[in-house]
Design an enzyme around this catalytic site. Sequence first.
Site, PDB file in Angstrom:
ATOM      1  N   LYS A 176      16.801  43.278   0.040  1.00 46.17           N
ATOM      2  CA  LYS A 176      16.950  41.832  -0.180  1.00 46.17           C
ATOM      3  C   LYS A 176      18.170  41.349   0.598  1.00 46.17           C
ATOM      4  O   LYS A 176      19.289  41.856   0.401  1.00 46.17           O
ATOM      5  CB  LYS A 176      17.112  41.584  -1.678  1.00 46.17           C
TER       6      LYS A 176
HETATM    7  O1  G3P Z   1      14.973  35.464  -8.352  1.00 38.91           O
HETATM    8  C1  G3P Z   1      16.075  34.585  -8.330  1.00 38.91           C
HETATM    9  C2  G3P Z   1      16.557  34.410  -9.698  1.00 38.91           C
HETATM   10  O2  G3P Z   1      17.093  35.584 -10.223  1.00 38.91           O
HETATM   11  C3  G3P Z   1      17.429  33.254  -9.916  1.00 38.91           C
HETATM   12  O3  G3P Z   1      17.026  32.774 -11.125  1.00 38.91           O
HETATM   13  O4  G3P Z   1      17.207  31.477 -13.165  1.00 38.91           O
HETATM   14  O5  G3P Z   1      19.280  32.376 -12.032  1.00 38.91           O
HETATM   15  O6  G3P Z   1      17.994  30.499 -11.027  1.00 38.91           O
HETATM   16  P1  G3P Z   1      17.938  31.723 -11.882  1.00 38.91           P
END
Ligand code: G3P
Length: 218
Positions: free
Chosen positions: A87
């Site tokens: 990643k």
């Molecule tokens: O896959 C990306 C993710 O982990 C971010 O999620 O909910 O932190 O915006 P969030």
Amino acid sequence: MKFFIDTANLNDIKEANDMGILDGVTTNPSLMAKEGITGEQNILDHYMAICKIVDGPVSAEVISTDYEGMVREGEHLASLHKNIVVKIPMIPEGIKAIKYFSGKGIKTNCTLIFSAGQALLAAKAGATYISPFLGRLDDVSTNGLDLIAQIRLIYDNYMFDTQILAASVRHPMHIINCAEIGSDVMTGPLSAIKALAKHPLTDIGLQQFLADHAKGNK
Ligand code: G3P
């Protein structure tokens, strides 16, 4: 649409995998820290533990922000297990690194995508996946789903192989909307995946069936 789970929590990963619908896992440094996984070796061991549970792509994020560092880290991560996807953040050095890995046949997931231009660049560099952050766009009053649709159109116009991996998914409607748009993959928390199964009429109907069966068998 493939279902990935977005967590470093082994119990959640096991539970989703046991449902039989899990295609892969995404993690990031924040998700690792949330589980208390710190230190290089512990983090690498944790990726291995995830790979033992799920037979599918597991995204492991580099920490370096320079090309050489990303290449060094990414090669090491990719050598850990055949299912590791490196990643890489969407920054100019990251684009160079994606191009390098693409030439070597190492799978990549370009993360922190917030615009169609970024998605186009990552695809041209040969990214295997790109991760547009749906929920974080919604958080700043911008429709994340519109971005997924825009990227779908662009990728279809030029038949890019890069897969759209809708990330920062927060709830079941995000998942359904991503499926309507034609996202290749979505990654979200276990709660959003499990919520897809819920319907009050299902629960009421099942209760009724079981009650009627019990009455008839008295
Ligand atoms: O896959 C990306 C993710 O982990 C971010 O999620 O909910 O932190 O915006 P969030």
